[in-house]
Design a protein around this motif. Structure first.
Motif, mmCIF file in Angstrom:
data_model
loop_
_atom_site.group_PDB
_atom_site.id
_atom_site.type_symbol
_atom_site.label_atom_id
_atom_site.label_comp_id
_atom_site.label_asym_id
_atom_site.label_seq_id
_atom_site.Cartn_x
_atom_site.Cartn_y
_atom_site.Cartn_z
ATOM 1 N N PRO A 112 0.736 -1.167 0.179
ATOM 2 C CA PRO A 112 0.005 -0.001 0.185
ATOM 3 C C PRO A 112 1.039 1.498 0.358
ATOM 4 O O PRO A 112 2.658 0.750 0.074
ATOM 5 N N GLN A 113 0.891 2.206 -0.087
ATOM 6 C CA GLN A 113 0.649 3.127 -0.398
ATOM 7 C C GLN A 113 -0.016 4.653 0.348
ATOM 8 O O GLN A 113 -0.936 4.568 0.345
ATOM 9 N N TYR A 114 1.040 5.917 0.915
ATOM 10 C CA TYR A 114 0.680 6.929 1.541
ATOM 11 C C TYR A 114 0.856 8.201 1.591
ATOM 12 O O TYR A 114 2.579 8.207 1.088
ATOM 13 N N PHE A 115 0.052 8.666 0.736
ATOM 14 C CA PHE A 115 1.450 10.100 0.684
ATOM 15 C C PHE A 115 0.738 11.905 1.858
ATOM 16 O O PHE A 115 -0.732 11.367 2.665
ATOM 17 N N LYS A 116 1.604 12.919 2.911
ATOM 18 C CA LYS A 116 1.299 13.568 3.123
ATOM 19 C C LYS A 116 0.591 14.730 2.558
ATOM 20 O O LYS A 116 1.331 14.910 1.214
ATOM 21 N N PHE A 136 -10.168 -3.609 -11.768
ATOM 22 C CA PHE A 136 -11.252 -4.282 -10.643
ATOM 23 C C PHE A 136 -9.706 -4.442 -10.165
ATOM 24 O O PHE A 136 -8.051 -4.138 -11.532
ATOM 25 N N PRO A 137 -8.131 -4.420 -9.292
ATOM 26 C CA PRO A 137 -9.233 -4.605 -8.312
ATOM 27 C C PRO A 137 -9.952 -3.412 -7.178
ATOM 28 O O PRO A 137 -9.671 -2.709 -8.186
ATOM 29 N N CYS A 138 -10.909 -3.696 -6.919
ATOM 30 C CA CYS A 138 -11.468 -2.660 -6.142
ATOM 31 C C CYS A 138 -10.374 -1.722 -4.817
ATOM 32 O O CYS A 138 -9.347 -2.528 -4.239
ATOM 33 N N SER A 139 -10.375 -0.845 -4.425
ATOM 34 C CA SER A 139 -9.485 0.124 -4.269
ATOM 35 C C SER A 139 -10.561 0.786 -2.790
ATOM 36 O O SER A 139 -11.130 1.332 -3.172
ATOM 37 N N VAL A 140 -9.463 0.831 -2.056
ATOM 38 C CA VAL A 140 -9.850 1.962 -1.231
ATOM 39 C C VAL A 140 -9.177 3.157 -0.483
ATOM 40 O O VAL A 140 -7.501 3.288 -0.666
ATOM 41 N N ILE A 141 -9.324 4.270 -0.342
ATOM 42 C CA ILE A 141 -8.894 5.651 -0.135
ATOM 43 C C ILE A 141 -9.652 6.259 1.095
ATOM 44 O O ILE A 141 -10.501 6.077 1.227
ATOM 45 N N SER A 142 -7.937 6.789 1.532
ATOM 46 C CA SER A 142 -9.173 7.135 3.347
ATOM 47 C C SER A 142 -7.413 8.576 3.572
ATOM 48 O O SER A 142 -6.656 8.473 2.715
ATOM 49 N N ILE A 143 -8.672 9.158 4.502
ATOM 50 C CA ILE A 143 -8.239 10.156 5.076
ATOM 51 C C ILE A 143 -7.683 10.497 6.538
ATOM 52 O O ILE A 143 -8.487 9.554 6.941
ATOM 53 N N GLN A 144 -6.183 10.684 6.974
ATOM 54 C CA GLN A 144 -5.825 10.248 8.026
ATOM 55 C C GLN A 144 -5.478 11.678 8.785
ATOM 56 O O GLN A 144 -4.966 12.689 7.589
ATOM 57 N N ILE A 146 -2.351 13.075 10.960
ATOM 58 C CA ILE A 146 -1.024 12.758 10.816
ATOM 59 C C ILE A 146 -0.719 12.503 12.756
ATOM 60 O O ILE A 146 -0.586 13.417 13.389
ATOM 61 N N GLN A 147 -0.573 11.232 12.704
ATOM 62 C CA GLN A 147 -0.394 10.414 13.766
ATOM 63 C C GLN A 147 -0.112 9.126 13.266
ATOM 64 O O GLN A 147 -0.224 8.428 12.701
ATOM 65 N N CYS A 148 1.063 8.379 14.493
ATOM 66 C CA CYS A 148 0.965 6.790 14.404
ATOM 67 C C CYS A 148 0.564 6.187 15.351
ATOM 68 O O CYS A 148 -0.039 7.022 15.731
ATOM 69 N N PRO A 149 -0.369 5.099 14.319
ATOM 70 C CA PRO A 149 0.471 4.412 13.592
ATOM 71 C C PRO A 149 -0.622 4.827 11.696
ATOM 72 O O PRO A 149 -1.674 5.541 12.640
ATOM 73 N N VAL A 150 -0.314 4.615 10.873
ATOM 74 C CA VAL A 150 -0.924 4.719 9.855
ATOM 75 C C VAL A 150 -1.268 3.880 9.582
ATOM 76 O O VAL A 150 -1.102 2.497 9.513
ATOM 77 N N TYR A 151 -3.301 3.187 9.220
ATOM 78 C CA TYR A 151 -4.122 2.439 9.285
ATOM 79 C C TYR A 151 -4.145 2.335 7.122
ATOM 80 O O TYR A 151 -4.359 2.982 7.262
ATOM 81 N N ASP A 152 -2.533 1.471 6.206
ATOM 82 C CA ASP A 152 -3.044 1.134 5.422
ATOM 83 C C ASP A 152 -3.152 0.540 4.802
ATOM 84 O O ASP A 152 -3.288 0.178 3.617
ATOM 85 N N LEU A 153 -3.340 -0.829 5.222
ATOM 86 C CA LEU A 153 -3.660 -2.182 4.391
ATOM 87 C C LEU A 153 -5.358 -2.207 4.567
ATOM 88 O O LEU A 153 -6.112 -2.370 5.213
ATOM 89 N N ASP A 154 -6.143 -3.470 3.481
ATOM 90 C CA ASP A 154 -6.745 -3.198 3.507
ATOM 91 C C ASP A 154 -8.152 -3.869 5.218
ATOM 92 O O ASP A 154 -9.403 -4.276 4.839
ATOM 93 N N ASN A 155 -7.222 -4.429 5.931
ATOM 94 C CA ASN A 155 -7.871 -4.970 6.255
ATOM 95 C C ASN A 155 -8.184 -3.781 8.284
ATOM 96 O O ASN A 155 -8.732 -4.556 8.585
ATOM 97 N N SER A 185 -5.158 1.769 -1.357
ATOM 98 C CA SER A 185 -4.275 -0.003 -0.754
ATOM 99 C C SER A 185 -5.140 -0.752 -1.135
ATOM 100 O O SER A 185 -6.096 0.231 -1.824
ATOM 101 N N SER A 186 -4.675 -1.680 -2.157
ATOM 102 C CA SER A 186 -5.846 -3.028 -3.130
ATOM 103 C C SER A 186 -5.782 -2.107 -4.353
ATOM 104 O O SER A 186 -6.583 -2.469 -4.790
ATOM 105 N N CYS A 187 -4.741 -1.594 -5.013
ATOM 106 C CA CYS A 187 -4.406 -0.908 -6.609
ATOM 107 C C CYS A 187 -3.830 -1.383 -7.255
ATOM 108 O O CYS A 187 -2.613 -1.343 -6.384
ATOM 109 N N SER A 188 -3.938 -0.800 -8.519
ATOM 110 C CA SER A 188 -2.746 -1.142 -9.200
ATOM 111 C C SER A 188 -1.934 -0.293 -9.738
ATOM 112 O O SER A 188 -0.361 0.106 -9.857
ATOM 113 N N HIS A 189 -2.517 1.420 -10.481
ATOM 114 C CA HIS A 189 -1.783 2.441 -10.682
ATOM 115 C C HIS A 189 -2.975 3.073 -10.531
ATOM 116 O O HIS A 189 -4.118 2.676 -11.356
ATOM 117 N N ARG A 190 -2.900 4.091 -10.191
ATOM 118 C CA ARG A 190 -3.797 5.195 -9.930
ATOM 119 C C ARG A 190 -3.343 6.586 -10.108
ATOM 120 O O ARG A 190 -1.997 7.013 -9.594
#
Length: 193
Positions: A112-116, A136-144, A146-155, A185-190
């Motif tokens: 997975p990737q995340y950015f600031k 395909f596959p389905c992806s998830v975009i999340s806005i969080q 800035i704090q640790c931990p970063v939740y970046d996995l599909d689960n 997470s869970s994407c190929s090229h965005r």
């Protein structure tokens, strides 16, 4: 101030025969752990094994611009045979997103990737748009925040902040009070606009 992310990547070169390697990445104020091969549950409760795993490290705040931050990587296994793997730690040059600038990246369920993003003075909201040439596959975009931990996995991506599932396009309007970190997470090229 130049802000870069740090990414840890592992490529399993040998067959673990049911005994994974455990990687624990320790920082001053954060700990990240993952196993390789990484097992993720997919469609119809099927398990998928990934031998290539990459994670971006949480960015704890620095007290001074020239402060050196160290990371330690511990590797362990219960395997009776030697395991062969490739470990790399790299700086991400495009870690900070810029307003009105398109940005392309690749992500997979095991990478997975995340950015600031930091709001420019005078802006009180932005629209984060993400598009993909593939449905395909389905992806998830999340806005969080800035704090640790970063939740970046599909689960675990839905544990904090707000999120949007997508196939080919998605958009989230974000107020100045809540945006700083954008995991995908869970994407190929965005593409992010």
């Amino acid at each position: 101030m130049i802000c870069t992310g740090v990414r840890v990547s592992v490529n399993m070169l040998s067959d673990p025969k049911g005994t994974p390697l455990m990687f624990v990445v320790r920082q001053k104020k954060a700990v990240l752990s993952f196993q390789v091969p990484l097992t993720l549950r997919g469609l119809y409760q099927r398990n998928y094994q990934y031998k290539d795993v990459a994670r971006t490290l949480c960015q704890p705040p620095k007290r001074a611009e020239n402060e050196t931050q160290y990371i330690y990587v511990d590797v362990s296994t219960l395997s009776e045979k030697n395991a062969t793997y490739r470990l790399s730690v790299t700086h991400l040059q495009n870690f900070v997103l810029l307003t009105e600038e398109r940005f392309s990246f690749n992500a997979t369920p095991s990478q997975p990737q995340y950015f600031k993003y930091m709001f420019k003075e005078g802006l009180d909201s932005v629209i984060v748009q993400v598009s993909s040439p593939m449905a395909f596959p389905c992806s998830v975009i999340s806005i969080q925040d800035i704090q640790c931990p970063v939740y970046d996995l599909d689960n675990n991506v839905a544990f904090i902040g707000m999120y949007q599932t997508m196939t080919k396009k998605a958009a989230i309007t974000v107020q100045v009070t809540c945006l700083s970190c954008l995991p995908v997470s869970s994407c190929s090229h965005r593409n992010i606009e």
